[in-house]
Design an enzyme around this catalytic site. Structure first.
Site, mmCIF file in Angstrom:
data_model
loop_
_atom_site.group_PDB
_atom_site.id
_atom_site.type_symbol
_atom_site.label_atom_id
_atom_site.label_comp_id
_atom_site.label_asym_id
_atom_site.label_seq_id
_atom_site.Cartn_x
_atom_site.Cartn_y
_atom_site.Cartn_z
ATOM 1 N N ASN A 102 8.271 1.356 10.361
ATOM 2 C CA ASN A 102 7.166 2.145 9.805
ATOM 3 C C ASN A 102 6.069 2.328 10.860
ATOM 4 O O ASN A 102 4.995 1.732 10.792
ATOM 5 C CB ASN A 102 6.624 1.473 8.540
ATOM 6 N N ILE A 125 0.881 -1.156 0.000
ATOM 7 C CA ILE A 125 0.000 0.000 0.000
ATOM 8 C C ILE A 125 0.920 1.206 0.000
ATOM 9 O O ILE A 125 1.882 1.272 0.778
ATOM 10 C CB ILE A 125 -0.991 0.025 1.187
ATOM 11 N N TYR A 141 -2.590 0.162 11.397
ATOM 12 C CA TYR A 141 -3.043 -1.231 11.416
ATOM 13 C C TYR A 141 -3.603 -1.617 12.785
ATOM 14 O O TYR A 141 -4.614 -2.315 12.869
ATOM 15 C CB TYR A 141 -1.904 -2.173 11.029
ATOM 16 N N SER A 194 -6.652 5.052 3.983
ATOM 17 C CA SER A 194 -7.843 4.458 4.612
ATOM 18 C C SER A 194 -8.880 4.087 3.564
ATOM 19 O O SER A 194 -9.516 3.033 3.647
ATOM 20 C CB SER A 194 -8.466 5.430 5.615
ATOM 21 N N VAL A 217 0.863 5.618 -0.709
ATOM 22 C CA VAL A 217 0.205 6.886 -1.018
ATOM 23 C C VAL A 217 1.307 7.917 -1.193
ATOM 24 O O VAL A 217 2.210 8.027 -0.347
ATOM 25 C CB VAL A 217 -0.766 7.313 0.102
#
Length: 174
Positions: free
Chosen positions: A131, A92, A138, A105, A94
């Site tokens: 991270n 994932i 999460y 999200s 962004v």
């Protein structure tokens, strides 16, 4: 109101997805040479025998320059002998300009819905221990660290190790 829409990736998105893969690699401190190219993404994500699916966040058109992708979530299907159908999230990402705007999200919600519609009982992924922003996200979702809870360790064989292990495993069979 969000400045983007979430949708399934299309074959023509592969160039921008590849660029974001390179950005992710840089963000992750260059985990090694990227061994993918646009042709491989097209073949493996949109060919006759798909190996992955991908959702993208597309910026709403602001100018005549056309749409731009601001994030992606790449995933594939697997099977768990303890749970049945499951989704594995590979990446994932962004882009910096869209972080803290709900893009991650929204991508996560989109693929969670896909997983539920497919009857999945689990979504699984790995995350770098450094991270901390991702880990907080999460945990907020209710995710469980399987290394701590069940003592799982994650291993892999790269292409060279696959060749040498196969040679070792079949050497005594001849």
């Amino acid at each position: 109101m969000a400045d983007y829409i979430i949708r399934d990736a299309r074959v023509e998105d592969c160039g921008e997805i590849l660029q974001m893969l390179k950005e992710l690699q840089e963000f992750c401190n260059n985990w090694g040479p990227l061994k993918l190219d646009e042709h491989t993404l097209r073949r493996d994500g949109f060919g006759e025998h798909k190996f992955f699916d991908c959702a993208v966040a597309e910026e709403k058109k602001k100018e005549e320059s056309g749409p731009a992708l601001v994030g992606y979530l790449l995933y594939y299907w697997a099977y768990s002998t303890s749970a049945g159908r499951m989704m594995v999230v590979e990446d994932i990402y962004v882009r910096q300009s869209n972080r803290t705007k709900g893009t991650g999200s929204a991508l996560w919600a989109y693929v969670t819905k896909v997983a539920m519609e497919k009857g999945c009982k689990r979504i699984q992924w790995i995350v770098h221990d450094w991270n901390t922003n991702a880990i907080k996200f999460y945990k907020k979702l209710g995710a469980v660290d399987m290394c701590i809870r069940n003592g799982w360790l994650v291993y892999n064989l790269d292409a060279d190790a696959m060749i040498s292990s196969l040679a070792m495993l079949t050497a005594n069979k001849q």
